[in-house]
Design a protein around this motif. Structure first.
Motif, PDB file in Angstrom:
ATOM      1  N   GLU A   1       6.358   2.365   3.140  1.00 56.45           N
ATOM      2  CA  GLU A   1       6.236   2.735   1.727  1.00 56.45           C
ATOM      3  C   GLU A   1       6.739   4.144   1.469  1.00 56.45           C
ATOM      4  OE1 GLU A   1       5.086   0.640  -0.919  1.00 56.45           O
ATOM      5  OE2 GLU A   1       5.782  -0.582   0.751  1.00 56.45           O
TER       6      GLU A   1
ATOM      7  N   ARG B   1       3.745  -0.751   7.924  1.00 51.52           N
ATOM      8  CA  ARG B   1       3.905  -1.094   6.514  1.00 51.52           C
ATOM      9  C   ARG B   1       3.581   0.119   5.630  1.00 51.52           C
ATOM     10  NH1 ARG B   1       0.307  -5.822   4.196  1.00 51.52           N
ATOM     11  NH2 ARG B   1      -1.320  -4.292   4.578  1.00 51.52           N
TER      12      ARG B   1
ATOM     13  N   VAL C   1       0.853   6.786  -3.767  1.00 52.09           N
ATOM     14  CA  VAL C   1      -0.176   6.576  -2.756  1.00 52.09           C
ATOM     15  C   VAL C   1       0.113   5.361  -1.882  1.00 52.09           C
ATOM     16  CG1 VAL C   1      -2.610   6.059  -2.419  1.00 52.09           C
ATOM     17  CG2 VAL C   1      -1.923   7.622  -4.233  1.00 52.09           C
ATOM     18  N   ALA C   2      -0.024   5.544  -0.566  1.00 50.85           N
ATOM     19  CA  ALA C   2      -0.039   4.405   0.354  1.00 50.85           C
ATOM     20  C   ALA C   2      -1.443   4.313   0.945  1.00 50.85           C
ATOM     21  CB  ALA C   2       0.989   4.585   1.455  1.00 50.85           C
TER      22      ALA C   2
ATOM     23  N   LEU D   1      -2.427  -1.881  -5.711  1.00 56.22           N
ATOM     24  CA  LEU D   1      -1.893  -0.575  -5.320  1.00 56.22           C
ATOM     25  C   LEU D   1      -0.373  -0.601  -5.255  1.00 56.22           C
ATOM     26  CD1 LEU D   1      -3.640   1.869  -4.603  1.00 56.22           C
ATOM     27  CD2 LEU D   1      -3.122   1.421  -2.228  1.00 56.22           C
ATOM     28  N   TYR D   2       0.181  -1.740  -4.847  1.00 62.35           N
ATOM     29  CA  TYR D   2       1.632  -1.894  -4.799  1.00 62.35           C
ATOM     30  C   TYR D   2       2.219  -2.114  -6.189  1.00 62.35           C
ATOM     31  CZ  TYR D   2       1.968  -2.190   0.286  1.00 62.35           C
ATOM     32  OH  TYR D   2       1.948  -1.900   1.610  1.00 62.35           O
TER      33      TYR D   2
ATOM     34  N   GLY E   1       5.954  -4.406   0.270  1.00 67.04           N
ATOM     35  CA  GLY E   1       5.997  -3.500  -0.874  1.00 67.04           C
ATOM     36  C   GLY E   1       7.341  -3.557  -1.591  1.00 67.04           C
TER      37      GLY E   1
END
Lengths: 274, 310
Positions: free
Chosen positions: A162, A158, A91-92, B204-205, A113
């Motif tokens: 990812e 960004r 998920v991004a 989340l990262y 990231g």
């Protein structure tokens, strides 16, 4: 009505990009949604509409796996990404605030990231993405020296950096002026093509321009209403009669939902008063 | 209005020239004046900004100089003896004459100050990081920090001097107690003030706890820490001086406060003032150094240091 496959778009995939099975979330004892099922087709942009406070963002955060971190939240249900039990790695996330780190320059923000994963960041790809979102030559600028629209472009770059199959967006363009919003909608629509995207928005026109499918979330606890599948592919022209008619219909349904919510809450108050 | 005299006389001339031609020309006259005003607008504004910048420096310097000159004049006119109130010129003279003694003391005081500050930074930041890792640690230990902070150092210093044998270490502990709290409390606040949305993003990262600390919370705490450092720098100096006073003659050969005490016993008032002057100047320099450091570190990104158009 909650089983949402996509007949009009002729997508009959056996697996869905995102599937929810009897998802429930209560916050501080108040049920936000309960026993919710949802299937989002792979590679499509689904837009989630609904009155303020209905739980759109909560649902998005649920899918992102971010709702379980408060002690007051109770979470249950199954979450599947591409047919397998959910993992955050797919998920991004793009939020209303750009969420850029002010002490890093634009390029380092885009590569955040990779840096956190301990991977050597791909500078060339980051620069190329920045160029695609129209920020060529701004690599070394700090976020503070950019306008709101430019910062959101960096955030979009960004998110794309990812390169996740699933992208969640929470009102990403709502704080921008009309022209910038228009531009960024087109940009996001083209750059996110092929990814499974869930976009939370309060703007029916935005949803109608860039969404393959529109979901309406209403009531308390929140339920999905019948989805809307606009004809033709996005990006749609906002000026056509069909889009205008659909927009009017959505507004009507949202207004009705809002009145209902207001009546329900005043009823509850009266009962609490007695 | 920022209109120079020359500008004003020009305008007056223009009005006089326009007057005889009667009312019909009144409109065009004002438009000429307006044009002039528009043209000279940016120049005038720049000049006003320059003037303000200059005044900002000149005004305090002039007032301070006037106060010192007034002091000098008063001492000379009233013929006040130097063992009651020395003239500024005599203080400066003593500073030069006694520099050998005073500079050694200054270095001693500075050693204590900066050693205490270094320990305060290490301890304050370390403890703040520990506090943010677990609220139970914070709840357990924060009261101690508050107790240390609110108890006047002058009241604890004699005790510390009794318990600790080595005088420099005792002085260091006193200075540290005073300097420690602003760093701890500011850094704790800073570490906790990282935007929760950003924390979600890091989650989340898949960022580890350490990464979140290193890449998000510590940078976010930097402005707060630097604010604490500015306060702590001055406080460390005050703590060192207070401890030296408490140590009294036991602190023989020690810092500037000991020189002040010693000069007091010998009624060498000019040297007392000279030592006092050194302390003040040192305090100001410490503050300015940390202000500059803070500005240099934050000017690129933090709201407090960014230059804006308005």
């Amino acid at each position: 009505m909650t089983d949402v496959s996509a007949p009009s778009n002729n997508v009959q995939n056996a697996i869905s990009g995102i599937s929810l099975r009897s998802a429930s979330l209560s916050y501080e004892g108040k049920v936000v949604f309960e026993d919710l099922d949802l299937d989002l087709p792979v590679g499509h942009m689904t837009c989630l509409l609904g009155p303020s406070g209905v739980g759109k963002s909560s649902l998005l955060r649920y899918i992102a796996g971010l709702s379980g971190n408060g002690a007051e939240a109770t979470v249950s249900g199954r979450l599947l990404f591409n047919g397998t039990e959910g993992s955050k790695a797919d998920v991004a996330y793009l939020a209303q605030q750009d969420l850029l780190l002010p002490w890093l320059n634009v390029l380092d923000n885009v590569m955040l990231g990779s840096r956190l994963r301990g991977v050597r960041p791909d500078c060339g790809r980051a620069s190329a993405l920045l160029e695609r979102v129209g920020l060529r030559g701004q690599e070394k600028s700090r976020p503070a020296s950019l306008s709101g629209g430019m910062r959101q472009r960096v955030a979009l770059a960004r998110t794309l950096m990812e390169d996740r199959p699933i992208v969640l967006m929470d009102e990403p363009f709502s704080a921008l002026d009309a022209i910038t919003r228009f531009e960024l909608q087109e940009l996001a629509s083209s750059l996110l093509a092929g990814k499974t995207t869930l976009l939370v928005t309060h703007d029916p026109l935005e949803a109608l321009r860039i969404g393959h499918r529109l979901l309406l979330l209403t009531g308390s606890p929140a339920r999905f209403e019948t989805p809307i599948d606009p004809p033709s592919e996005p990006l749609r022209d906002a000026g056509t009669v069909e889009v205008a008619a659909l927009q009017a219909a959505i507004m009507e349904r949202l207004t009705a939902a809002k009145h209902q919510a207001r009546a329900a809450s005043s009823n509850a108050q009266i009962q609490a008063g007695q | 209005m920022n209109v120079s005299p020359a500008e004003r006389s020009n305008n007056a001339r223009a009005k006089r020239a326009a007057a005889p031609s009667g009312q019909s020309n009144a409109g065009s006259t004002t438009s000429i004046l307006e044009e002039e005003a528009v043209k000279s607008g940016p120049d005038l504004r720049a000049a006003a900004a320059r003037r303000e910048r200059l005044l900002r420096i000149i005004l305090p310097v002039v007032i301070l100089t006037a106060a010192i000159l007034g002091w000098e004049a008063m001492v000379r006119i009233k013929e006040i003896p130097h063992y009651i109130l020395p003239a500024p010129s005599l203080i400066l003279e003593t500073l030069v004459k006694d520099w050998a003694v005073l500079s050694v003391s200054l270095v001693k005081t500075l050693e204590i100050t900066f050693a205490a500050l270094a320990v305060a930074v290490a301890g304050g930041v370390g403890l703040a990081v520990l506090f943010t890792q677990s609220k139970w640690i914070e709840i357990s230990f924060f009261p101690f920090a508050v107790i240390l902070q609110v108890t006047p150092i002058i009241a604890i210093a004699p005790l510390i001097l009794i318990y600790v044998d080595t005088i420099p270490v005792a002085l260091l502990i006193c200075a540290w107690i005073v300097a420690f709290f602003p760093i701890l409390s500011n850094t704790t606040l800073g570490l906790n003030s990282a935007d929760h949305n950003l924390r979600n993003l890091f989650q989340l990262y898949g960022a580890t706890r350490w990464q979140t600390l290193r890449y998000l919370r510590l940078p976010a705490a930097m402005p707060y820490f630097l604010g604490g450092l500015k306060i702590a720098g001055g406080l460390a100096l005050i703590g060192a001086i207070v401890a030296e006073f408490a140590a009294g003659s036991a602190g023989r050969g020690a810092g500037l406060a000991y020189r002040i005490l010693e000069s007091g016993y010998r009624l060498n008032i000019p040297r007392m003032f000279a030592a006092l002057l050194l302390i003040s100047v040192t305090g100001i320099l410490i503050f300015l150094t940390f202000s500059l450091l803070s500005h240099l570190m934050l000017r690129k990104w933090h709201e407090s240091a960014i230059k804006r158009e308005n």
